[in-house]
Each structure stands twice: as structure tokens, then as C-alpha cells.
Design a protein around this motif. Structure first.
Motif, PDB file in Angstrom:
ATOM      1  N   GLU A  37       0.838  -1.206   0.000  1.00 11.44           N
ATOM      2  CA  GLU A  37       0.000   0.000   0.000  1.00 11.44           C
ATOM      3  C   GLU A  37       0.873   1.257   0.000  1.00 11.44           C
ATOM      4  O   GLU A  37       0.577   2.236  -0.691  1.00 11.44           O
ATOM      5  N   LYS A  38       1.955   1.228   0.762  1.00 13.98           N
ATOM      6  CA  LYS A  38       2.880   2.361   0.784  1.00 13.98           C
ATOM      7  C   LYS A  38       3.553   2.540  -0.576  1.00 13.98           C
ATOM      8  O   LYS A  38       3.789   3.665  -1.018  1.00 13.98           O
ATOM      9  N   LEU A  39       3.830   1.431  -1.234  1.00 17.13           N
ATOM     10  CA  LEU A  39       4.435   1.495  -2.564  1.00 17.13           C
ATOM     11  C   LEU A  39       3.483   2.127  -3.567  1.00 17.13           C
ATOM     12  O   LEU A  39       3.898   2.898  -4.436  1.00 17.13           O
ATOM     13  N   LYS A  40       2.199   1.841  -3.422  1.00 19.20           N
ATOM     14  CA  LYS A  40       1.198   2.490  -4.294  1.00 19.20           C
ATOM     15  C   LYS A  40       1.222   4.006  -4.089  1.00 19.20           C
ATOM     16  O   LYS A  40       1.083   4.762  -5.051  1.00 19.20           O
ATOM     17  N   THR A  41       1.413   4.434  -2.856  1.00 14.89           N
ATOM     18  CA  THR A  41       1.506   5.863  -2.571  1.00 14.89           C
ATOM     19  C   THR A  41       2.710   6.469  -3.287  1.00 14.89           C
ATOM     20  O   THR A  41       2.626   7.580  -3.822  1.00 14.89           O
ATOM     21  N   GLU A  42       3.816   5.750  -3.331  1.00  8.20           N
ATOM     22  CA  GLU A  42       5.011   6.229  -4.041  1.00  8.20           C
ATOM     23  C   GLU A  42       4.738   6.352  -5.543  1.00  8.20           C
ATOM     24  O   GLU A  42       5.213   7.283  -6.183  1.00  8.20           O
ATOM     25  N   LYS A  45       2.880   9.526  -6.024  1.00 10.54           N
ATOM     26  CA  LYS A  45       3.788  10.680  -5.930  1.00 10.54           C
ATOM     27  C   LYS A  45       4.596  10.850  -7.216  1.00 10.54           C
ATOM     28  O   LYS A  45       4.789  11.965  -7.695  1.00 10.54           O
ATOM     29  N   ALA A  46       5.067   9.747  -7.767  1.00  6.14           N
ATOM     30  CA  ALA A  46       5.843   9.804  -9.011  1.00  6.14           C
ATOM     31  C   ALA A  46       4.968  10.276 -10.170  1.00  6.14           C
ATOM     32  O   ALA A  46       5.416  11.033 -11.030  1.00  6.14           O
ATOM     33  N   ARG A  47       3.715   9.864 -10.172  1.00  5.62           N
ATOM     34  CA  ARG A  47       2.781  10.318 -11.214  1.00  5.62           C
ATOM     35  C   ARG A  47       2.530  11.811 -11.079  1.00  5.62           C
ATOM     36  O   ARG A  47       2.558  12.546 -12.063  1.00  5.62           O
ATOM     37  N   GLU A  48       2.306  12.270  -9.856  1.00  9.96           N
ATOM     38  CA  GLU A  48       2.046  13.695  -9.622  1.00  9.96           C
ATOM     39  C   GLU A  48       3.245  14.559  -9.999  1.00  9.96           C
ATOM     40  O   GLU A  48       3.083  15.696 -10.416  1.00  9.96           O
ATOM     41  N   ALA A  49       4.452  14.002  -9.866  1.00  6.90           N
ATOM     42  CA  ALA A  49       5.668  14.722 -10.244  1.00  6.90           C
ATOM     43  C   ALA A  49       5.959  14.569 -11.744  1.00  6.90           C
ATOM     44  O   ALA A  49       6.963  15.057 -12.223  1.00  6.90           O
ATOM     45  N   GLU A  50       5.067  13.888 -12.437  1.00  6.03           N
ATOM     46  CA  GLU A  50       5.159  13.659 -13.882  1.00  6.03           C
ATOM     47  C   GLU A  50       6.393  12.852 -14.270  1.00  6.03           C
ATOM     48  O   GLU A  50       6.950  12.997 -15.349  1.00  6.03           O
ATOM     49  N   ILE A  51       6.824  11.975 -13.373  1.00  6.13           N
ATOM     50  CA  ILE A  51       7.916  11.049 -13.651  1.00  6.13           C
ATOM     51  C   ILE A  51       7.367   9.828 -14.362  1.00  6.13           C
ATOM     52  O   ILE A  51       8.004   9.273 -15.248  1.00  6.13           O
ATOM     53  N   ILE A  52       6.197   9.412 -13.944  1.00  7.99           N
ATOM     54  CA  ILE A  52       5.524   8.272 -14.554  1.00  7.99           C
ATOM     55  C   ILE A  52       4.254   8.783 -15.219  1.00  7.99           C
ATOM     56  O   ILE A  52       3.489   9.543 -14.618  1.00  7.99           O
ATOM     57  N   ASP A  53       4.030   8.360 -16.447  1.00  9.95           N
ATOM     58  CA  ASP A  53       2.840   8.712 -17.199  1.00  9.95           C
ATOM     59  C   ASP A  53       1.583   8.284 -16.437  1.00  9.95           C
ATOM     60  O   ASP A  53       1.588   7.260 -15.744  1.00  9.95           O
ATOM     61  N   VAL A  54       0.526   9.057 -16.566  1.00  9.04           N
ATOM     62  CA  VAL A  54      -0.728   8.782 -15.853  1.00  9.04           C
ATOM     63  C   VAL A  54      -1.244   7.380 -16.146  1.00  9.04           C
ATOM     64  O   VAL A  54      -1.628   6.641 -15.233  1.00  9.04           O
TER      65      VAL A  54
END
Length: 116
Positions: A37-42, A45-54
Motif C-alpha cells: 500500500e505504501k508502494l502504491k503511494t510512491e 507521488k511519481a505520477r504527480e511529479a510527472e515522472i511516470i505517465d498517468v
């Protein structure tokens, strides 16, 4: 003493392996699910920082959630959990900034071998 000139650098996201996620402390299935679950939160965060595509973030979270659901079953399938974790890892493996998340997913896959 070393001095680093970091002017002009912009850090949008950095996976903090020493943060809230502690895969070394996983002792049982409940701990395992909690860390997933914590990994999903990460991932979020990466999506919000636009590191990972939506769309990629959505797919990665889907596979992590499916692993969580399987782990919560009375008789979970180790192979199903590993399959979902592998798919999640493969989706973000080429994203350099998400390397820490990939490493965490690999560690989680190792934990599956011991817990299930």
C-alpha cells in the motif's frame, strides 16, 4: 571539504527508500500488504511529479492492487502475486527516476517467496 554546485538543477521527484517503506521489517502477510500500500503511494507521488505517465501509473497501481487482493485471500497464489508484481515492475523499468521503485518491486517479489 567538497562543494557541489547545484544551481539550475530541478528535482521533481526522488524515491526515498529510507522513508516510510521498510521492506526489511516485513514478517508476515499483513506487513507485506501494508508495504505494498505504501508502494502504491510512491507510484502516486511519481505520477504527480510527472515522472511516470498517468496511464502507466494507473496500470502499475492496478497490478499492485491485484497483488494485494491475492495476498489477502485465505489461500493466496504465490504465482499470481509474482505475476502482478512482475507486470508492475516491467511497466516502469525503463524510467530512470523510478529506479528505486523498480528495486522495491524486486525486493517485494523476493519476499513473496518467503511468505507464501
Amino acid at each position: 571539504m567538497s562543494v557541489f554546485d547545484q544551481r539550475g538543477q530541478k528535482v521533481t521527484y526522488q524515491y526515498n527508500a529510507a522513508g516510510n517503506i521498510n521492506l526489511s521489517a516485513v514478517q508476515n502477510r499483513a506487513d507485506f500488504v501494508s508495504e505494498l500500500e505504501k508502494l502504491k503511494t510512491e507510484i502516486t507521488k511519481a505520477r504527480e511529479a510527472e515522472i511516470i505517465d498517468v496511464e502507466v501509473a494507473t496500470d502499475v497501481n492496478y497490478h499492485i492492487e491485484k497483488a494485494v487482493q491475492q495476498a489477502n485471500k485465505p489461500e493466496p497464489s504465490k504465482n499470481t502475486i509474482l505475476d502482478h508484481l512482475t507486470k508492475a515492475k516491467d511497466l516502469i523499468q525503463g524510467v530512470a527516476e523510478a529506479g528505486g521503485i523498480v528495486t522495491a518491486l524486486m525486493k517485494v517479489a523476493e519476499l513473496v517467496q518467503n511468505l507464501f
